[in-house]
Design a protein around this motif. Sequence first.
Motif, PDB file in Angstrom:
ATOM      1  N   GLY A 167      23.833  31.936  35.410  1.00 29.68           N
ATOM      2  CA  GLY A 167      23.187  33.239  35.537  1.00 29.68           C
ATOM      3  C   GLY A 167      23.020  33.645  36.994  1.00 29.68           C
ATOM      4  O   GLY A 167      22.891  34.824  37.311  1.00 29.68           O
ATOM      5  N   ASP A 168      23.028  32.630  37.901  1.00 29.70           N
ATOM      6  CA  ASP A 168      22.918  32.932  39.334  1.00 29.70           C
ATOM      7  C   ASP A 168      24.280  33.038  40.008  1.00 29.70           C
ATOM      8  O   ASP A 168      24.365  33.232  41.222  1.00 29.70           O
ATOM      9  N   TYR A 169      25.323  32.852  39.214  1.00 24.03           N
ATOM     10  CA  TYR A 169      26.668  32.969  39.789  1.00 24.03           C
ATOM     11  C   TYR A 169      27.594  33.604  38.769  1.00 24.03           C
ATOM     12  O   TYR A 169      27.301  33.611  37.569  1.00 24.03           O
ATOM     13  N   VAL A 170      28.697  34.139  39.265  1.00 25.01           N
ATOM     14  CA  VAL A 170      29.759  34.574  38.371  1.00 25.01           C
ATOM     15  C   VAL A 170      31.091  34.326  39.072  1.00 25.01           C
ATOM     16  O   VAL A 170      31.187  34.447  40.296  1.00 25.01           O
ATOM     17  N   ILE A 171      32.072  33.905  38.303  1.00 25.47           N
ATOM     18  CA  ILE A 171      33.405  33.709  38.870  1.00 25.47           C
ATOM     19  C   ILE A 171      34.287  34.848  38.380  1.00 25.47           C
ATOM     20  O   ILE A 171      34.428  35.065  37.180  1.00 25.47           O
ATOM     21  N   ARG A 172      34.794  35.618  39.322  1.00 24.85           N
ATOM     22  CA  ARG A 172      35.618  36.776  38.988  1.00 24.85           C
ATOM     23  C   ARG A 172      37.087  36.397  39.150  1.00 24.85           C
ATOM     24  O   ARG A 172      37.470  35.820  40.155  1.00 24.85           O
ATOM     25  N   VAL A 173      37.877  36.774  38.151  1.00 26.96           N
ATOM     26  CA  VAL A 173      39.299  36.418  38.148  1.00 26.96           C
ATOM     27  C   VAL A 173      40.145  37.676  38.106  1.00 26.96           C
ATOM     28  O   VAL A 173      39.842  38.598  37.356  1.00 26.96           O
ATOM     29  N   ASN A 174      41.151  37.708  38.920  1.00 29.01           N
ATOM     30  CA  ASN A 174      42.108  38.816  38.897  1.00 29.01           C
ATOM     31  C   ASN A 174      43.505  38.233  39.038  1.00 29.01           C
ATOM     32  O   ASN A 174      43.673  37.006  39.066  1.00 29.01           O
ATOM     33  N   ASN A 175      44.491  39.066  39.143  1.00 28.07           N
ATOM     34  CA  ASN A 175      45.858  38.585  39.311  1.00 28.07           C
ATOM     35  C   ASN A 175      46.593  39.527  40.263  1.00 28.07           C
ATOM     36  O   ASN A 175      46.632  40.744  40.035  1.00 28.07           O
ATOM     37  N   ARG A 176      47.170  38.953  41.308  1.00 28.81           N
ATOM     38  CA  ARG A 176      47.881  39.787  42.277  1.00 28.81           C
ATOM     39  C   ARG A 176      49.029  40.551  41.642  1.00 28.81           C
ATOM     40  O   ARG A 176      49.435  41.610  42.113  1.00 28.81           O
ATOM     41  N   LYS A 177      49.574  39.981  40.562  1.00 30.25           N
ATOM     42  CA  LYS A 177      50.689  40.657  39.896  1.00 30.25           C
ATOM     43  C   LYS A 177      50.223  41.974  39.271  1.00 30.25           C
ATOM     44  O   LYS A 177      50.957  42.957  39.267  1.00 30.25           O
ATOM     45  N   VAL A 178      48.995  41.982  38.724  1.00 31.07           N
ATOM     46  CA  VAL A 178      48.444  43.218  38.159  1.00 31.07           C
ATOM     47  C   VAL A 178      48.307  44.246  39.279  1.00 31.07           C
ATOM     48  O   VAL A 178      48.698  45.411  39.146  1.00 31.07           O
ATOM     49  N   LEU A 179      47.766  43.772  40.390  1.00 33.58           N
ATOM     50  CA  LEU A 179      47.596  44.637  41.549  1.00 33.58           C
ATOM     51  C   LEU A 179      48.951  45.205  41.992  1.00 33.58           C
ATOM     52  O   LEU A 179      49.098  46.403  42.266  1.00 33.58           O
ATOM     53  N   ASN A 180      49.952  44.305  42.043  1.00 32.28           N
ATOM     54  CA  ASN A 180      51.287  44.770  42.432  1.00 32.28           C
ATOM     55  C   ASN A 180      51.829  45.784  41.432  1.00 32.28           C
ATOM     56  O   ASN A 180      52.492  46.752  41.817  1.00 32.28           O
ATOM     57  N   GLY A 181      51.530  45.556  40.129  1.00 31.03           N
ATOM     58  CA  GLY A 181      51.940  46.497  39.097  1.00 31.03           C
ATOM     59  C   GLY A 181      51.302  47.859  39.305  1.00 31.03           C
ATOM     60  O   GLY A 181      51.971  48.910  39.200  1.00 31.03           O
ATOM     61  N   VAL A 182      50.022  47.855  39.615  1.00 32.64           N
ATOM     62  CA  VAL A 182      49.309  49.119  39.851  1.00 32.64           C
ATOM     63  C   VAL A 182      49.895  49.840  41.070  1.00 32.64           C
ATOM     64  O   VAL A 182      50.123  51.062  41.044  1.00 32.64           O
ATOM     65  N   LEU A 183      50.156  49.062  42.123  1.00 30.82           N
ATOM     66  CA  LEU A 183      50.744  49.669  43.328  1.00 30.82           C
ATOM     67  C   LEU A 183      52.104  50.268  42.991  1.00 30.82           C
ATOM     68  O   LEU A 183      52.471  51.345  43.480  1.00 30.82           O
ATOM     69  N   GLU A 184      52.866  49.585  42.134  1.00 29.53           N
ATOM     70  CA  GLU A 184      54.176  50.070  41.704  1.00 29.53           C
ATOM     71  C   GLU A 184      54.022  51.400  40.953  1.00 29.53           C
ATOM     72  O   GLU A 184      54.714  52.384  41.252  1.00 29.53           O
ATOM     73  N   VAL A 185      53.078  51.413  39.983  1.00 27.33           N
ATOM     74  CA  VAL A 185      52.831  52.629  39.196  1.00 27.33           C
ATOM     75  C   VAL A 185      52.402  53.775  40.111  1.00 27.33           C
ATOM     76  O   VAL A 185      52.773  54.937  39.916  1.00 27.33           O
ATOM     77  N   GLY A 187      53.400  54.236  42.972  1.00 31.02           N
ATOM     78  CA  GLY A 187      54.487  54.561  43.892  1.00 31.02           C
ATOM     79  C   GLY A 187      54.309  53.964  45.281  1.00 31.02           C
ATOM     80  O   GLY A 187      54.749  54.520  46.281  1.00 31.02           O
ATOM     81  N   LEU A 188      53.665  52.796  45.347  1.00 26.63           N
ATOM     82  CA  LEU A 188      53.403  52.197  46.659  1.00 26.63           C
ATOM     83  C   LEU A 188      54.089  50.836  46.809  1.00 26.63           C
ATOM     84  O   LEU A 188      53.663  50.001  47.606  1.00 26.63           O
ATOM     85  N   GLU A 194      54.197  49.599  53.470  1.00 28.30           N
ATOM     86  CA  GLU A 194      53.373  48.442  53.808  1.00 28.30           C
ATOM     87  C   GLU A 194      52.016  48.866  54.369  1.00 28.30           C
ATOM     88  O   GLU A 194      50.977  48.291  54.024  1.00 28.30           O
ATOM     89  N   ARG A 195      52.023  49.873  55.239  1.00 27.20           N
ATOM     90  CA  ARG A 195      50.771  50.340  55.834  1.00 27.20           C
ATOM     91  C   ARG A 195      49.795  50.813  54.747  1.00 27.20           C
ATOM     92  O   ARG A 195      48.637  50.416  54.710  1.00 27.20           O
ATOM     93  N   GLU A 196      50.306  51.625  53.824  1.00 29.60           N
ATOM     94  CA  GLU A 196      49.463  52.150  52.751  1.00 29.60           C
ATOM     95  C   GLU A 196      48.906  51.012  51.890  1.00 29.60           C
ATOM     96  O   GLU A 196      47.722  51.001  51.542  1.00 29.60           O
TER      97      GLU A 196
END
Lengths: 537, 537
Positions: A167-185, A187-188, A194-196
């Motif tokens: 309750g005093d902590y939480v572990i957050r999980v993500n995936n760089r591939k999802v992030l890359n997918g979003v950037l792809e969608v 148009g980045l 790279e700058r953007e």
Amino acid sequence: MAKKEKIRRPKAEAPKGFRDYFGAEVTERKAMLDAIAKVYHLYGFEALESSAVETVEALGKFLPDVDRPNEGVFAWQEDEDAEWMALRYDLTAPLARVYAQHRNDLPTPYRRYAMGPVWRNEKPGPGRFRQFYQCDADTVGTASVAADAEICAMLADTLEAVGIARGDYVIRVNNRKVLNGVLEVAGLSGDDKERERGIVLRAIDKLDRLGVEGVRALLGAGRKDESGDFADGAGLKDEQISVIMTFVQANETATRILEKAATDEISLGFGGSNQIRAMYAADPQTQRPAGGDSVSSGYRSTVTLGHLGEIVGTSIIGLEGVSELKQIANLLEAQGYGPDRIVIDPSVVRGLGYYTGPVYEAELTFDVQNDKGQTVQFGSVAGGGRYDDLVTRFTGQAVPATGVSIGVDRLLAALTAKGRIDRTPRGPVIVTVMDRDRMADYQSICADLRKAGIRAEVYLGNPKNFGNQLKYADKRGSPAAIIQGTDEAARGVVQVKDLILGAKLAQEASLEEWKENPSQSEVALSDLVPFLQKLLA
Amino acid sequence: MAKKEKIRRPKAEAPKGFRDYFGAEVTERKAMLDAIAKVYHLYGFEALESSAVETVEALGKFLPDVDRPNEGVFAWQEDEDAEWMALRYDLTAPLARVYAQHRNDLPTPYRRYAMGPVWRNEKPGPGRFRQFYQCDADTVGTASVAADAEICAMLADTLEAVGIARGDYVIRVNNRKVLNGVLEVAGLSGDDKERERGIVLRAIDKLDRLGVEGVRALLGAGRKDESGDFADGAGLKDEQISVIMTFVQANETATRILEKAATDEISLGFGGSNQIRAMYAADPQTQRPAGGDSVSSGYRSTVTLGHLGEIVGTSIIGLEGVSELKQIANLLEAQGYGPDRIVIDPSVVRGLGYYTGPVYEAELTFDVQNDKGQTVQFGSVAGGGRYDDLVTRFTGQAVPATGVSIGVDRLLAALTAKGRIDRTPRGPVIVTVMDRDRMADYQSICADLRKAGIRAEVYLGNPKNFGNQLKYADKRGSPAAIIQGTDEAARGVVQVKDLILGAKLAQEASLEEWKENPSQSEVALSDLVPFLQKLLA
């Protein structure tokens, strides 16, 4: 008058940015590292200790924080022809070297933990030192996301083992591939963006601090920060910004969806609305959802991941990322790690450029006062992720790896803030010296105490001034002082001064109580060990 | 054919003279350091951890071994104007800096222990590394020889705590003042005699290796060593050599005196001949003195010190040294540390130039085979002494201090040689993967084992080839492998392979026994924890 010759003396100072750790500062950290190592070991990880020194060539250019390119290492060269050597700046670069060097002898997968100091040649600041501890666990040689899931579970167990309550902590999980997918969608994904991409990632990483509107501004035209400086934005179009913001807020959206499902405003379409409704029915006391943090991770992650899947819909890499997150969520759910401990959270970016898949971060969620007296969440104490390319530079082969690093000093500060570390100094029992010719007797008394496991020492300073002996005992945080003059020696007794009670009396006692001197007792030498054992209990 | 472009890859190698430590190598050292720290703490010493980096100015020129002036440090300079920094080469120089820096805040006396790596920029050799561990305890700020006596007692307790049995070690104590007295009597105390003094000290230090005649030759004209090289002698006159050799052999002389007293050939003049006689009466079984090493240190040290007093008769400093040794002997005797543990031994010199009073050395007396296959005593594992001048260079004030340093790697090697360290690798229980879609189930089994404190992991490599999973378990030293296929899952059971028994059977079993396959058992999932607890016990 002749001028006195001046002797040049060395400065007695630790180098700038380095410090000394005394007594409990050392032993508390050690106790914490021992507790962490015990969990890592239980999970099948083996200890590795590589040397503090590496060749600069082997360390490479993997300095972890791309935000601060000036960050450097302490490096030297024996002579002009010799190889450059440097102090390690983390425990991951040495792991890459060790694995590449010993790969034929090591098991596959290779699971190792390491703990020890690392060194950064950066400008020291308040609370920021150039030598600090890290404590890592990595699994090298497997592409299975079960390895990532396992490290998240282990991280939760570790935090609880050192004294952070559930309750005093939480572990957050993500995936760089999802992030890359979003950037792809959005148009980045092109090489020319790279700058953007850099601005977008850094903006997401600052969501906590800047809020939704701050992040949105950085994705667009830019924003003025508190100091009045203007930070350039990524200059994205509204549609692009919309894609990214939907992604960043996917977790909050999931919560909203779940809450609505609980009140039957929407249908989730995969069954379970009734269960969710029961969990989210407002508790009459708190007016918060009754199920609180115990909402089944299955439902929560299904909702979050369904939503993420929609966002990255057209991106292969994005869908791969969502699928991996789904596997991780399932594995964790099967072991009982619910969203009260581990959540899928799209806002986790992690600074490191080399992450290639799942990333995870442990945050402490309780409030503390910051330097400015504001109440803030304690924040991140550990993080990691998958970095499949780190060994490649040595061997040419891609060796998949995933791992976590705990910020030892941050975690120690958190435990101190939560009062989980007993800061009361407990010094040794001090056997005072009344008669310096009877030093051998005092040492014998002391030896008997030690044999019984009681921490003790004879006062070894100049015994002339008895007050100094008691001042010394006070400075050491001693629980008791033993006094034996000629008279006591003849009668086979000692006087025991209970210094803890004495200190309490000095603050609280009335004159009557004080006169009775209940903090001093005459004890037969043969009864000293049990007497002290009781006093120390 | 186009020439393939060659990619320049970094070498995956630890720098020359550095090495990596794996698994048990790390945890065994840690267990030993923990045991040492426990004793140091019991004696009232507090932990100190200073940084690995010091300014070169603060480190000074106290490189410990005057025999090797080329020995150096790893040092660097940020830029031309910056201060030179270096890695610490021992734990004593940093202590001097820490004490000088924090002296107003520290208690007096200041008792501290420290453990950690130190670095030497010297030519690496077999078994000689440029990073190694030290483990020190020092008392700063007291001139009392009770501090020296205490450290000798603590050293004895420490060796026994880590697993060196009484009788397998001896702590030899000497005093540099006695040595200086002897040099004075031999006419070697002048400033112009530095060369001679150096040769004499080094010769005495080599008594063990060169024997009496070898040392005598070095005091005189010199000697040819085994390789045929001629080592120049100190060129002393016969009378001078005689003084020094009498001193060096004072301990053997004391033994002879005690033996003669035991057979009544001479009278000791201070009573107790009868007791000595009883102790030295030949044991009919061993033909060795029945009292063996348990001869009362009172008699032994009285005899040795009386003899030393005669040798230094006209030297004030020498007599002071004898008197200090007498006090140390009395203090140790009072606490029961007899000559089976700690002896006064005039042949102890210690290399360090900065010692100013008592010096002490712990030697392990059991036999081992050296590199050449010869049987030799294991030898020195720890040493120290009084160095009253070390803080002076910072503050101008003389601060008396005494301390000991344990050679951690040597002591670890000794424990290994004595079989006190269990080298059997004990890896985790491996839950194998029969069906990769059921990874969540395997992780759950694993999580239950860990909750019960059983070290366990799911196989995270490619599960396709089951043989590889068992090979992995073998390489990890796993005690057991858990197997659950679809059939077992349906029945709620697992197969447990006892890999320890399996390995034994593979070596010893007959065909009949082998066919019975007693190393594999079917166990209900609900019984797995108690089954494994029994197997691991």
